[in-house]
Design an enzyme around this catalytic site. Structure first.
Site, PDB file in Angstrom:
ATOM      1  N   ASP A 168       8.747 -50.625  30.030  1.00 18.46           N
ATOM      2  CA  ASP A 168       8.958 -49.573  28.975  1.00 18.46           C
ATOM      3  C   ASP A 168       7.847 -49.796  27.946  1.00 18.46           C
ATOM      4  OD1 ASP A 168       9.821 -48.462  26.756  1.00 18.46           O
ATOM      5  OD2 ASP A 168      11.926 -48.961  26.956  1.00 18.46           O
ATOM      6  N   HIS A 169       6.798 -48.824  28.104  1.00 20.14           N
ATOM      7  CA  HIS A 169       5.558 -48.972  27.264  1.00 20.14           C
ATOM      8  C   HIS A 169       5.656 -49.277  25.859  1.00 20.14           C
ATOM      9  CE1 HIS A 169       5.868 -44.748  26.950  1.00 20.14           C
ATOM     10  NE2 HIS A 169       5.258 -45.015  25.866  1.00 20.14           N
ATOM     11  N   HIS A 203      13.492 -45.979  25.547  1.00 21.73           N
ATOM     12  CA  HIS A 203      12.908 -46.394  24.197  1.00 21.73           C
ATOM     13  C   HIS A 203      13.644 -46.687  22.976  1.00 21.73           C
ATOM     14  CE1 HIS A 203       9.709 -45.250  27.006  1.00 21.73           C
ATOM     15  NE2 HIS A 203       9.715 -44.071  26.473  1.00 21.73           N
TER      16      HIS A 203
END
Lengths: 514, 316
Positions: free
Chosen positions: A205-206, A268
């Site tokens: 999950d960047h 996110h």
């Protein structure tokens, strides 16, 4: 577990006081599936180069591409070269590139092709011999989740998924979406866990690789200033926004049937919520951090009734800045009858003593006013104002805003006296520009995450339980939306549909204009 | 923007700074430290400012450059303020003192009104440093003192001086340049076989302070004989060998650019090991402002290093 001397005392050259010394990944190689994709070109390959440039990759690092292309090794090198020249963060240095390029390999084939995976297994063996990757390999699945089962099966069949010796490792990296609801997420986890044990699975999950997100923990737990007021006694509500100004464009096909809630909120925004709302971890070890995130996610649920606490929308044509853009249904290749939402807003309640009665509003959308991600903690008004009401007409609620991107930083809004003979109080802001000058050299999220994965450091990767808990939170509204109604149209370039504003207006609140 | 203020005073400079802030907005508000650069009036001054600007992109700071002008001259202070595009993510104040104002005492007292409130102060001598940086008038203002033995006229003598006069908070760029070497060596020991190192050899240019420090560091970490040789003629550190029962780990950099790491039973691996740029080193220095105890131990360890012409294994 791994050869990565987890006990630093065993290595006489390491010292916890030696904070200069970077952790260089041990001997290892990275295999990217879907190497021709956009993500690989724009983020992964440049991140690998940037890591090499910073001296954080092991000598002899290997990068193997796997794709259905009729490429030679040189063609692949050329593709990586282009990607690095266009997208790398750090300056290009020929010597670094030459060393890195020695470790490039390419294997052509489709996921169904047994022979191709056998060739991949041979390539990996050859790398162990020639480059000294020592049997440590990571597989980055930059591919649609539909292809996960076949690739996992192939990795298992060709013996790539299992290590030959106990101190070697094999890891798998997967990208969102992690399923499309709780049931499918479990299924996906089962497929992956069938081949790789959970501690070898790294879900990217960047957002968690971003400095500002990690800074939430520093802000909250390293300071005396904020934590005492970080609770329902002082906080009125929390708004978490991730707005994009782009439309779907080429991603239209992928997006149909997924929508904003699955694409952004499930991963996110709920992760940002977890960081904002979690209790203080006992330590910053991965297990303790994860325990707190799981705790807070398990206490989170949607506020009811859903008709009033959620909203969804679909962008229509409009002015996006100076550009006239088309609506979702006119996007090329998009289903004109689609009910997929491009804007989603939900209200979460967290059933803990700290947060009882504090709504967490989460919203995301495409084609909104500008690209911004932020967390706004809005405080209650002072219980008593020793001023005439005319003096404080322009005084809003105090707020603390964590700007995740762009312009990373923290803003605090509070009242201040307007200069002059009369006592008048108006909102002013105090600004901490974390991004102002740090961004230029602070590493990209993918750099951090790829390095952490090679080091076997799992703190910044959500585990299966977190993914499943997020789906459990989100599933009721997804089911409701699937069952009835249509997303409300909203013009591109604004801040979403009126129903989104109504979610807050019911309790006399308004969305902050980010 | 560059504002030149010839024949001026520090109070005028301070006023001008406030005025610039009011015109330009938030200058100096997000700065996390003050960097005081002390140089002689030479061509390298501009180099040092550039490196400081580059480093300021990671560590927004106010840079005060104290340039020691001619001593045999009338007392005079020339100032220059650079903000915005001309100063990276920092603001640069160049104070060039002549005559009595070129002394270290005057320099320190000129810097005092310019220091950011409540923020750490770092001093950097890009060329010649005082014998005991912590006792220097400028050094006394600071939390951290950065010197560069390699830039001095007699690098090894300078390094010995650092060792005998060490005060917590001192640091030297000769040490910073070793970070990658040290990391590679430590990473090599992270891998099996987990054997004890029996002896170590470090080779490098005769007057390379980094080579001596690297040997000192190994001597401080490993309870084994460490030998420092001078076979490699040029390019700073040349090679390191950690001898173990199963064979040595060797990290060799023959051409000052590319290193190769050899371990028994493993293919030779090549790695970029270029000398790091000044701004790169400075960024690393500014990242940590607490005393570097490992550096102190490496300085002390130099006393334990044996010197010789041939490495202990003497393969040559």
């Amino acid at each position: 577990m791994t050869a990565l001397a987890s006990d630093p005392r065993s290595n006489p050259l390491r010292d916890p006081r030696d904070k200069r010394m970077p952790r260089i990944a041990g001997p290892s190689g990275l295999v990217i599936f879907g190497v021709t994709g956009d993500l690989s070109r724009r983020k992964l390959m440049p991140a690998v180069y940037d890591l090499a440039n910073r001296g954080l990759l092991p000598p002899g690092f290997a990068l193997t591409g796997f794709a259905r292309r009729d490429w030679t090794g040189e063609d692949f090198g050329q593709v990586v070269y282009q990607a690095v020249r266009e997208h790398s963060r750090t300056p290009f240095r020929q010597t670094v590139w030459d060393r890195l390029a020695e470790g490039f390999r390419f294997v052509a084939g489709s996921f169904e092709d047994d022979a191709a995976f056998d060739r991949l297994a041979e390539t990996v063996d050859e790398l162990d011999r020639v480059r000294g990757t020592d049997g440590n390999h990571a597989f980055y699945l930059s591919i649609p989740p539909a292809a996960f089962p076949i690739v996992c099966k192939q990795l298992a069949r060709s013996g790539l998924a299992g290590q030959d010796q106990p101190d070697q490792w094999r890891r798998v990296v997967i990208e969102k979406p992690f399923g499309h609801n709780l049931a499918s997420a479990r299924e996906l986890n089962a497929i992956v866990n069938d081949v790789f044990p959970e501690e070898s699975v790294f879900r990217i999950d960047h957002y968690l690789g971003k400095e500002t997100v990690q800074n939430i923990l520093a802000l909250r737990f390293a300071n005396q200033l904020f934590e005492p007021i970080w609770n329902a006694n002082y906080v009125d509500h929390v708004q978490i926004t991730m707005a994009e100004d782009i439309g779907l464009g080429g991603r239209a096909g992928y997006y149909d049937g997924i929508g904003a809630a699955r694409d952004v909120i499930q991963n996110h925004l709920l992760q940002l919520l977890a960081f904002t709302a979690m209790e203080e971890p006992v330590s910053f070890s991965p297990a303790k951090l994860r325990a707190e995130k799981i705790k807070v996610l398990s206490a989170t649920k949607l506020a009811l009734p859903l008709d009033q606490t959620t909203a969804r929308g679909q962008y229509t044509a409009g002015w996006q800045g100076n550009e006239w853009v088309i609506g979702l249904k006119e996007e090329k290749g998009f289903n004109p009858d689609s009910r997929t939402e491009t804007y989603a807003a939900i209200t979460c309640a967290i059933d803990t003593r700290r947060w009882a009665g504090v709504p967490f509003y989460l919203r995301t959308g495409k084609r909104l006013g500008r690209r911004v991600t932020e967390i706004a903690i809005v405080f209650k008004r002072a219980p008593h104002l020793p001023f005439d009401s005319t003096m404080t007409e322009e005084l809003g609620q105090n707020a603390l805003v964590i700007r995740v991107q762009p312009d990373e930083g923290v803003t605090i809004r509070f009242g201040s006296k307007v200069p002059g003979s009369a006592m008048e109080v108006r909102d002013v802001t105090m600004d901490f520009g974390y991004g102002l000058s740090f961004t230029e050299d602070s590493p990209e999220a993918y750099e951090r995450l790829i390095l952490d994965m090679l080091l076997g450091e799992p703190s910044l990767f959500p585990v299966d339980e977190e993914v499943e808990l997020s789906w459990r939170i989100l599933d009721p509204v997804l089911e409701r939306w699937a069952a009835e109604g249509e997303p409300e149209p909203y013009p591109a370039g604004g801040w979403g549909p009126p129903s989104g504003d109504a979610v807050l207006a019911r309790s006399g609140r308004v969305w902050r204009r980010p | 923007m560059i504002v030149d203020m010839p024949a001026t005073s520090t109070s005028q400079v301070s006023k001008k700074l406030v005025q610039l802030r009011e015109q330009g907005g938030v200058l100096a508000l997000g700065r996390v430290l003050t960097l005081v650069v002390v140089t002689d009036d030479t061509t390298s001054t501009e180099n040092a400012i550039e490196s400081a600007n580059a480093a300021s992109r990671q560590h927004p700071c106010r840079v005060i450059v104290l340039v020691r002008g001619a001593r045999q001259a009338a007392a005079r202070l020339d100032a220059q303020i650079r903000v915005g595009g001309d100063a990276g993510a920092s603001e640069v104040i160049v104070l060039r003192g002549y005559g009595p104002q070129a002394s270290a005492e005057a320099g320190a007292s000129m810097a005092v009104p310019m220091l950011l409130p409540d923020a750490p102060v770092v001093a950097w001598w890009p060329n010649t440093a005082p014998a005991v940086p912590a006792h220097d008038p400028v050094g006394q203002l600071t939390h951290r003192r950065i010197t560069d033995a390699a830039a001095e006229k007699h690098p090894l003598r300078a390094l010995e001086q650092r060792a005998s006069n060490y005060v917590p908070g001192d640091s030297d760029l000769a040490w910073t340049r070793l970070t990658l070497w040290r990391a590679l060596l430590a990473a090599a020991l992270d891998q099996p076989p987990y054997e004890d190192v029996t002896s170590a050899d470090v080779d490098g240019e005769a007057d390379s302070p980094s080579t001596d420090l690297l040997a000192g560091w190994l001597a401080s970490r490993l309870p084994v004989p460490v030998k420092r040789t001078k076979i490699g003629a040029a390019g700073g550190v040349h090679s390191v060998r950690l001898n173990r029962p199963s064979g040595p780990i060797e990290l060799i950099r023959p051409d000052a650019k590319i290193g190769s790491l050899t371990q028994p039973g493993q293919p030779q691996r090549r790695v970029t090991l270029q000398r790091r740029s000044l701004s790169d080193c400075l960024s690393e220095e500014l990242r940590r402002l607490e005393p570097d105890e490992v550096y102190a131990e490496a300085l002390a360890g130099m006393a334990r290093v044996r010197r010789g012409r041939v490495p202990s294994g003497s393969r040559r």
